[in-house]
Structure formats: structure tokens, C-alpha cells
Write a protein that holds these residues in place. Structure first.
Motif, PDB file in Angstrom:
ATOM      1  N   TYR A  69       0.886  -1.163   0.000  1.00 32.24           N
ATOM      2  CA  TYR A  69       0.000   0.000   0.000  1.00 32.24           C
ATOM      3  C   TYR A  69       0.928   1.218   0.000  1.00 32.24           C
ATOM      4  N   GLU A  70       0.891   1.972  -1.061  1.00 33.10           N
ATOM      5  CA  GLU A  70       1.838   3.074  -1.242  1.00 33.10           C
ATOM      6  C   GLU A  70       1.827   4.069  -0.088  1.00 33.10           C
ATOM      7  N   ASN A  71       0.656   4.309   0.500  1.00 33.02           N
ATOM      8  CA  ASN A  71       0.562   5.276   1.600  1.00 33.02           C
ATOM      9  C   ASN A  71       0.736   4.625   2.962  1.00 33.02           C
ATOM     10  N   ALA A  72       1.155   3.345   2.996  1.00 35.89           N
ATOM     11  CA  ALA A  72       1.300   2.644   4.280  1.00 35.89           C
ATOM     12  C   ALA A  72       2.673   1.988   4.407  1.00 35.89           C
ATOM     13  N   ILE A  73       3.671   2.670   3.847  1.00 32.53           N
ATOM     14  CA  ILE A  73       5.068   2.273   4.047  1.00 32.53           C
ATOM     15  C   ILE A  73       5.825   3.541   4.439  1.00 32.53           C
ATOM     16  N   PRO A  74       6.994   3.401   5.066  1.00 29.05           N
ATOM     17  CA  PRO A  74       7.740   4.606   5.445  1.00 29.05           C
ATOM     18  C   PRO A  74       8.034   5.492   4.231  1.00 29.05           C
ATOM     19  N   GLU A  75       7.988   6.789   4.446  1.00 26.27           N
ATOM     20  CA  GLU A  75       8.156   7.749   3.359  1.00 26.27           C
ATOM     21  C   GLU A  75       9.477   7.552   2.602  1.00 26.27           C
ATOM     22  N   GLU A  76      10.538   7.186   3.314  1.00 29.18           N
ATOM     23  CA  GLU A  76      11.859   7.043   2.692  1.00 29.18           C
ATOM     24  C   GLU A  76      12.063   5.667   2.058  1.00 29.18           C
ATOM     25  N   ALA A  77      11.109   4.757   2.229  1.00 31.51           N
ATOM     26  CA  ALA A  77      11.271   3.371   1.788  1.00 31.51           C
ATOM     27  C   ALA A  77      11.039   3.202   0.296  1.00 31.51           C
ATOM     28  N   GLU A  78      11.698   2.194  -0.254  1.00 34.46           N
ATOM     29  CA  GLU A  78      11.497   1.824  -1.652  1.00 34.46           C
ATOM     30  C   GLU A  78      10.165   1.088  -1.769  1.00 34.46           C
ATOM     31  N   TYR A  79       9.373   1.457  -2.776  1.00 38.04           N
ATOM     32  CA  TYR A  79       8.103   0.785  -3.013  1.00 38.04           C
ATOM     33  C   TYR A  79       8.375  -0.639  -3.490  1.00 38.04           C
ATOM     34  N   PHE A  80       7.501  -1.591  -3.125  1.00 36.06           N
ATOM     35  CA  PHE A  80       7.683  -2.969  -3.580  1.00 36.06           C
ATOM     36  C   PHE A  80       6.364  -3.567  -4.036  1.00 36.06           C
ATOM     37  N   ALA A  81       6.454  -4.365  -5.085  1.00 31.45           N
ATOM     38  CA  ALA A  81       5.297  -5.096  -5.605  1.00 31.45           C
ATOM     39  C   ALA A  81       5.824  -6.197  -6.513  1.00 31.45           C
ATOM     40  N   SER A  82       5.194  -7.363  -6.424  1.00 30.39           N
ATOM     41  CA  SER A  82       5.562  -8.425  -7.351  1.00 30.39           C
ATOM     42  C   SER A  82       5.309  -7.907  -8.765  1.00 30.39           C
ATOM     43  N   GLY A  83       6.211  -8.223  -9.665  1.00 33.37           N
ATOM     44  CA  GLY A  83       6.135  -7.680 -11.009  1.00 33.37           C
ATOM     45  C   GLY A  83       7.054  -6.487 -11.202  1.00 33.37           C
ATOM     46  N   GLY A  84       7.642  -5.993 -10.099  1.00 34.41           N
ATOM     47  CA  GLY A  84       8.605  -4.904 -10.189  1.00 34.41           C
ATOM     48  C   GLY A  84       8.010  -3.527 -10.398  1.00 34.41           C
ATOM     49  N   PHE A  85       6.751  -3.330 -10.087  1.00 35.79           N
ATOM     50  CA  PHE A  85       6.103  -2.032 -10.286  1.00 35.79           C
ATOM     51  C   PHE A  85       6.637  -1.007  -9.288  1.00 35.79           C
ATOM     52  N   THR A  86       6.657   0.253  -9.706  1.00 37.39           N
ATOM     53  CA  THR A  86       7.223   1.300  -8.861  1.00 37.39           C
ATOM     54  C   THR A  86       6.179   2.103  -8.107  1.00 37.39           C
ATOM     55  N   ASP A  87       4.902   1.775  -8.322  1.00 39.02           N
ATOM     56  CA  ASP A  87       3.842   2.439  -7.573  1.00 39.02           C
ATOM     57  C   ASP A  87       2.603   1.536  -7.555  1.00 39.02           C
ATOM     58  N   GLU A  88       1.734   1.806  -6.611  1.00 34.03           N
ATOM     59  CA  GLU A  88       0.554   0.968  -6.399  1.00 34.03           C
ATOM     60  C   GLU A  88      -0.417   1.007  -7.585  1.00 34.03           C
ATOM     61  N   ARG A  89      -0.651   2.169  -8.149  1.00 40.34           N
ATOM     62  CA  ARG A  89      -1.589   2.280  -9.263  1.00 40.34           C
ATOM     63  C   ARG A  89      -1.133   1.420 -10.438  1.00 40.34           C
ATOM     64  N   SER A  90       0.151   1.463 -10.769  1.00 32.29           N
ATOM     65  CA  SER A  90       0.676   0.647 -11.876  1.00 32.29           C
ATOM     66  C   SER A  90       0.502  -0.840 -11.598  1.00 32.29           C
ATOM     67  N   ALA A  91       0.753  -1.243 -10.358  1.00 24.70           N
ATOM     68  CA  ALA A  91       0.600  -2.652  -9.989  1.00 24.70           C
ATOM     69  C   ALA A  91      -0.851  -3.094 -10.121  1.00 24.70           C
ATOM     70  N   ARG A  92      -1.759  -2.275  -9.636  1.00 24.62           N
ATOM     71  CA  ARG A  92      -3.184  -2.616  -9.717  1.00 24.62           C
ATOM     72  C   ARG A  92      -3.663  -2.667 -11.174  1.00 24.62           C
ATOM     73  N   ASP A  93      -3.307  -1.642 -11.947  1.00 18.83           N
ATOM     74  CA  ASP A  93      -3.728  -1.600 -13.346  1.00 18.83           C
ATOM     75  C   ASP A  93      -3.197  -2.809 -14.119  1.00 18.83           C
ATOM     76  N   ALA A  94      -1.937  -3.154 -13.882  1.00 18.64           N
ATOM     77  CA  ALA A  94      -1.330  -4.282 -14.594  1.00 18.64           C
ATOM     78  C   ALA A  94      -1.995  -5.603 -14.224  1.00 18.64           C
ATOM     79  N   PHE A  95      -2.324  -5.769 -12.942  1.00 14.04           N
ATOM     80  CA  PHE A  95      -2.959  -7.029 -12.564  1.00 14.04           C
ATOM     81  C   PHE A  95      -4.334  -7.151 -13.220  1.00 14.04           C
ATOM     82  N   TRP A  96      -5.137  -6.112 -13.116  1.00 15.05           N
ATOM     83  CA  TRP A  96      -6.502  -6.202 -13.638  1.00 15.05           C
ATOM     84  C   TRP A  96      -6.562  -6.212 -15.160  1.00 15.05           C
ATOM     85  N   SER A  97      -5.529  -5.714 -15.830  1.00 18.85           N
ATOM     86  CA  SER A  97      -5.555  -5.727 -17.293  1.00 18.85           C
ATOM     87  C   SER A  97      -4.975  -7.006 -17.884  1.00 18.85           C
TER      88      SER A  97
END
Length: 139
Positions: A69-97
Motif C-alpha cells: 500500500y503506497e501510503n502505508a510504508i515509510p516515506e523514505e522506503a522503496e516501493y515494492f510489488a511483485s512484477g517490479g512495479f514502482t507504484d501501487e496504481r501501476s501494480a493494480r492496473d497491470a494485474f486487472w488488465s
């Protein structure tokens, strides 16, 4: 209780009651830290120290993701998602598409947590069913 500690104790207890060595060898406590079951992460809370790499494995036959959850990790932390996405919206869009970021049965995803704090994450297709969890990172 942490999975590795639990399996270590089960392995010792198993040896004490005569579990065959071949079966005890199946308990590979370094294989993964978090299992993705049919309807949840196990454990749903994990505490590690900064610099630790956490490994998730899909132990079910359902498709899963690991998506911060992009807004529920430390501000300085690197975002993580399977698939290597750099933000939550991209991860969600990619999964549903096109099932982007999916982790199939037996596959793994890992992430190294460098910044202390709380990291909340979700399995996108099973979010409504309550499949979310937390990694706590300590100094």
C-alpha cells in the motif's frame, strides 16, 4: 511465532518422537518467510531487522500478488510489488488488465527492507476477502 523458529522446534520435536529423517529433511526452514495460502498470508505479521530480505512463496493454487500500500510504508522506503512495479496504481492496473505481477503456485517474490517502520501490503485479487499483511522492520 516466526515460521523459521516454529519449524526448527517442530524439526527437533519430530526427531525426538521418531519422525523419519527423510520427512524431517522436507522441512526446509530457509525456503520462504511468508506463505501465500488460498486466502491469506501466513504469517500476517512479520518482524525483521533492517537489511533483511523477506521471501514470499505462493503455496496455494490461486493467483496472488504482493503489493505494498503506497501510503502505508515509510516515506523514505522503496516501493515494492511483485512484477517490479514502482507504484501501487501501476501494480493494480497491470494485474486487472493482464494479471501483471501475479505469483503462481510454487513461485516466489522477495524484497529487502532497508528502512525501519511498518509496511502494509495486499494481494490485489483477494483484497476484498481480507488478504493483507504487515512487515515490521526494526533497527
Amino acid at each position: 511465532m516466526h515460521r523459521r523458529r516454529f519449524l526448527g522446534r517442530v524439526g527437533v520435536a519430530g526427531a525426538a518422537v521418531g519422525v523419519p529423517a527423510a520427512l524431517a529433511g522436507c522441512l526446509d526452514d530457509d525456503a520462504y518467510d511468508v506463505a501465500m495460502t488460498a486466502d491469506g498470508f501466513a504469517p500476517d505479521e512479520l518482524t525483521v531487522t533492517a537489511g533483511t530480505t523477506v521471501v514470499w512463496e505462493n503455496t496455494s493454487t490461486r493467483r496472488h500478488t504482493v503489493t505494498a500500500y503506497e501510503n502505508a510504508i515509510p516515506e523514505e522506503a522503496e516501493y515494492f510489488a511483485s512484477g517490479g512495479f514502482t507504484d501501487e496504481r501501476s501494480a493494480r492496473d497491470a494485474f486487472w488488465s493482464d494479471f501483471g505481477g501475479e505469483i503462481d503456485n510454487g513461485e516466489q517474490f522477495s524484497h529487502t527492507f532497508e528502512v525501519p517502520g511498518r509496511y502494509d501490503y495486499v494481494c490485489i485479487p483477494h483484497e476484498e476477502g481480507g488478504m493483507y499483511a504487515t512487515v515490521f522492520v526494526e533497527e
